[in-house]
Design a protein around this motif. Sequence first.
Motif, PDB file in Angstrom:
ATOM      1  N   HIS A 185       0.738  -1.131   0.054  1.00  0.00           N
ATOM      2  CA  HIS A 185      -0.126   0.138   0.129  1.00  0.00           C
ATOM      3  C   HIS A 185       0.976   1.090  -0.097  1.00  0.00           C
ATOM      4  O   HIS A 185       2.055   1.259   0.844  1.00  0.00           O
ATOM      5  CB  HIS A 185      -0.979   0.023   1.419  1.00  0.00           C
ATOM      6  CG  HIS A 185      -1.675  -1.095   1.274  1.00  0.00           C
ATOM      7  ND1 HIS A 185      -2.866  -1.225   0.365  1.00  0.00           N
ATOM      8  CD2 HIS A 185      -1.945  -2.159   2.302  1.00  0.00           C
ATOM      9  CE1 HIS A 185      -3.368  -2.401   0.818  1.00  0.00           C
ATOM     10  NE2 HIS A 185      -3.113  -2.823   2.042  1.00  0.00           N
ATOM     11  N   ARG A 186       0.644   2.070  -0.499  1.00  0.00           N
ATOM     12  CA  ARG A 186       1.282   3.262  -0.760  1.00  0.00           C
ATOM     13  C   ARG A 186       0.372   4.592  -0.961  1.00  0.00           C
ATOM     14  O   ARG A 186      -0.710   4.522  -1.569  1.00  0.00           O
ATOM     15  CB  ARG A 186       2.308   3.553  -2.216  1.00  0.00           C
ATOM     16  CG  ARG A 186       3.426   2.749  -2.213  1.00  0.00           C
ATOM     17  CD  ARG A 186       4.459   2.921  -3.372  1.00  0.00           C
ATOM     18  NE  ARG A 186       5.313   2.026  -3.522  1.00  0.00           N
ATOM     19  CZ  ARG A 186       6.447   1.769  -2.894  1.00  0.00           C
ATOM     20  NH1 ARG A 186       6.598   2.656  -1.743  1.00  0.00           N
ATOM     21  NH2 ARG A 186       7.460   0.873  -2.809  1.00  0.00           N
ATOM     22  N   GLY A 187       0.761   5.632  -0.066  1.00  0.00           N
ATOM     23  CA  GLY A 187       0.211   6.861  -0.137  1.00  0.00           C
ATOM     24  C   GLY A 187       0.682   7.828  -1.365  1.00  0.00           C
ATOM     25  O   GLY A 187       1.539   7.598  -1.798  1.00  0.00           O
ATOM     26  N   ASP A 188       0.060   8.858  -1.470  1.00  0.00           N
ATOM     27  CA  ASP A 188       0.346   9.699  -2.567  1.00  0.00           C
ATOM     28  C   ASP A 188       1.603  10.547  -2.055  1.00  0.00           C
ATOM     29  O   ASP A 188       1.631  11.145  -1.036  1.00  0.00           O
ATOM     30  CB  ASP A 188      -0.806  10.860  -2.772  1.00  0.00           C
ATOM     31  CG  ASP A 188      -0.499  11.664  -3.933  1.00  0.00           C
ATOM     32  OD1 ASP A 188      -0.142  11.067  -4.806  1.00  0.00           O
ATOM     33  OD2 ASP A 188      -1.377  12.257  -4.255  1.00  0.00           O
ATOM     34  N   PRO A 189       2.709  10.421  -2.978  1.00  0.00           N
ATOM     35  CA  PRO A 189       3.821  11.266  -2.278  1.00  0.00           C
ATOM     36  C   PRO A 189       3.552  12.628  -2.314  1.00  0.00           C
ATOM     37  O   PRO A 189       3.076  13.239  -3.173  1.00  0.00           O
ATOM     38  CB  PRO A 189       4.943  10.559  -3.282  1.00  0.00           C
ATOM     39  CG  PRO A 189       4.200  10.126  -4.541  1.00  0.00           C
ATOM     40  CD  PRO A 189       2.697   9.793  -4.123  1.00  0.00           C
ATOM     41  N   GLU A 190       4.265  13.068  -1.427  1.00  0.00           N
ATOM     42  CA  GLU A 190       4.644  14.649  -1.340  1.00  0.00           C
ATOM     43  C   GLU A 190       5.911  15.082  -1.442  1.00  0.00           C
ATOM     44  O   GLU A 190       6.702  14.440  -0.820  1.00  0.00           O
ATOM     45  CB  GLU A 190       4.071  15.104   0.046  1.00  0.00           C
ATOM     46  CG  GLU A 190       2.712  14.903   0.565  1.00  0.00           C
ATOM     47  CD  GLU A 190       1.904  15.970  -0.127  1.00  0.00           C
ATOM     48  OE1 GLU A 190       2.175  17.216  -0.615  1.00  0.00           O
ATOM     49  OE2 GLU A 190       0.397  15.650  -0.581  1.00  0.00           O
ATOM     50  N   TRP A 191       6.001  15.978  -2.151  1.00  0.00           N
ATOM     51  CA  TRP A 191       7.467  16.480  -2.712  1.00  0.00           C
ATOM     52  C   TRP A 191       7.644  18.081  -1.802  1.00  0.00           C
ATOM     53  O   TRP A 191       6.738  18.779  -1.686  1.00  0.00           O
ATOM     54  CB  TRP A 191       7.659  16.728  -4.163  1.00  0.00           C
ATOM     55  CG  TRP A 191       7.905  15.319  -4.778  1.00  0.00           C
ATOM     56  CD1 TRP A 191       6.918  14.520  -5.335  1.00  0.00           C
ATOM     57  CD2 TRP A 191       9.271  14.687  -5.148  1.00  0.00           C
ATOM     58  NE1 TRP A 191       7.512  13.518  -5.905  1.00  0.00           N
ATOM     59  CE2 TRP A 191       8.684  13.634  -5.916  1.00  0.00           C
ATOM     60  CE3 TRP A 191      10.313  15.017  -4.824  1.00  0.00           C
ATOM     61  CZ2 TRP A 191       9.775  12.686  -6.356  1.00  0.00           C
ATOM     62  CZ3 TRP A 191      11.497  14.190  -5.414  1.00  0.00           C
ATOM     63  CH2 TRP A 191      11.175  12.873  -5.989  1.00  0.00           C
ATOM     64  N   ALA A 192       8.934  18.301  -1.478  1.00  0.00           N
ATOM     65  CA  ALA A 192       9.157  19.350  -1.015  1.00  0.00           C
ATOM     66  C   ALA A 192       9.780  19.954  -2.226  1.00  0.00           C
ATOM     67  O   ALA A 192      10.536  19.721  -2.947  1.00  0.00           O
ATOM     68  CB  ALA A 192      10.329  19.558   0.098  1.00  0.00           C
ATOM     69  N   LEU A 193       9.002  21.121  -2.747  1.00  0.00           N
ATOM     70  CA  LEU A 193       9.349  21.717  -4.013  1.00  0.00           C
ATOM     71  C   LEU A 193       9.812  23.269  -3.736  1.00  0.00           C
ATOM     72  O   LEU A 193       9.481  23.847  -2.898  1.00  0.00           O
ATOM     73  CB  LEU A 193       7.988  21.713  -4.930  1.00  0.00           C
ATOM     74  CG  LEU A 193       7.383  20.474  -5.080  1.00  0.00           C
ATOM     75  CD1 LEU A 193       6.142  20.736  -5.887  1.00  0.00           C
ATOM     76  CD2 LEU A 193       8.395  19.710  -6.025  1.00  0.00           C
ATOM     77  N   VAL A 194      10.662  23.604  -4.656  1.00  0.00           N
ATOM     78  CA  VAL A 194      11.154  24.807  -4.749  1.00  0.00           C
ATOM     79  C   VAL A 194      11.384  25.312  -6.006  1.00  0.00           C
ATOM     80  O   VAL A 194      11.595  24.773  -6.975  1.00  0.00           O
ATOM     81  CB  VAL A 194      12.687  25.085  -3.827  1.00  0.00           C
ATOM     82  CG1 VAL A 194      13.568  24.258  -4.584  1.00  0.00           C
ATOM     83  CG2 VAL A 194      12.819  26.412  -3.630  1.00  0.00           C
ATOM     84  N   GLU A 195      11.116  26.827  -5.973  1.00  0.00           N
ATOM     85  CA  GLU A 195      11.330  27.564  -7.351  1.00  0.00           C
ATOM     86  C   GLU A 195      12.462  28.615  -7.208  1.00  0.00           C
ATOM     87  O   GLU A 195      12.092  29.520  -6.614  1.00  0.00           O
ATOM     88  CB  GLU A 195      10.065  28.088  -8.066  1.00  0.00           C
ATOM     89  CG  GLU A 195      10.549  28.479  -9.722  1.00  0.00           C
ATOM     90  CD  GLU A 195       9.095  28.449 -10.481  1.00  0.00           C
ATOM     91  OE1 GLU A 195       9.318  29.481 -11.337  1.00  0.00           O
ATOM     92  OE2 GLU A 195       8.110  27.959 -10.230  1.00  0.00           O
ATOM     93  N   ALA A 196      13.549  28.189  -7.651  1.00  0.00           N
ATOM     94  CA  ALA A 196      14.728  29.328  -7.585  1.00  0.00           C
ATOM     95  C   ALA A 196      14.802  30.050  -8.821  1.00  0.00           C
ATOM     96  O   ALA A 196      14.731  29.453  -9.754  1.00  0.00           O
ATOM     97  CB  ALA A 196      15.970  28.632  -7.238  1.00  0.00           C
TER      98      ALA A 196
END
Length: 138
Positions: free
Chosen positions: A55-66
């Motif tokens: 079972h896997r949950g929806d992955p969350e990413w730490a995102l950044v826009e430089a």
Amino acid sequence: MSGDRPTVAPEPRRNADGTITVTTHDAGDVRLVCPDWCIVQHGHRLAPAKVEIVHRGDPEWALVEAPETGPTSLVEVGLVQWPFSSRSQVLLEVETDDGHKEVGPTGARRIAAALRKHADHIDTMAAKLEAIRAGEGQ
């Protein structure tokens, strides 16, 4: 490839009671109750072993826009559970530079603390960078 393992796995069956039946190569039909956070459809190209069901949950990413590089992702986290393995508890899967690590609450909190400490270090380095750039015009 073993002759008794089918080339193509049967599609998982959705049951009237909300469960899913997956055909495994070692345990036959296995009925699953998916947690509400599971996003896996449980289809497999080859019939899995029972312990391979996940079972896997929806992955969350730490995102950044430089401004210099545009958008990028830094770290991925998501819930994971191997319900028929020796480690059947729900874990947090964290992407690292050497693969994915599966940790419990203590490990997850230690990772969060390390990320906060690293964020403080990045802020310190950004201030140093500003000071260096301010001195470039002199």
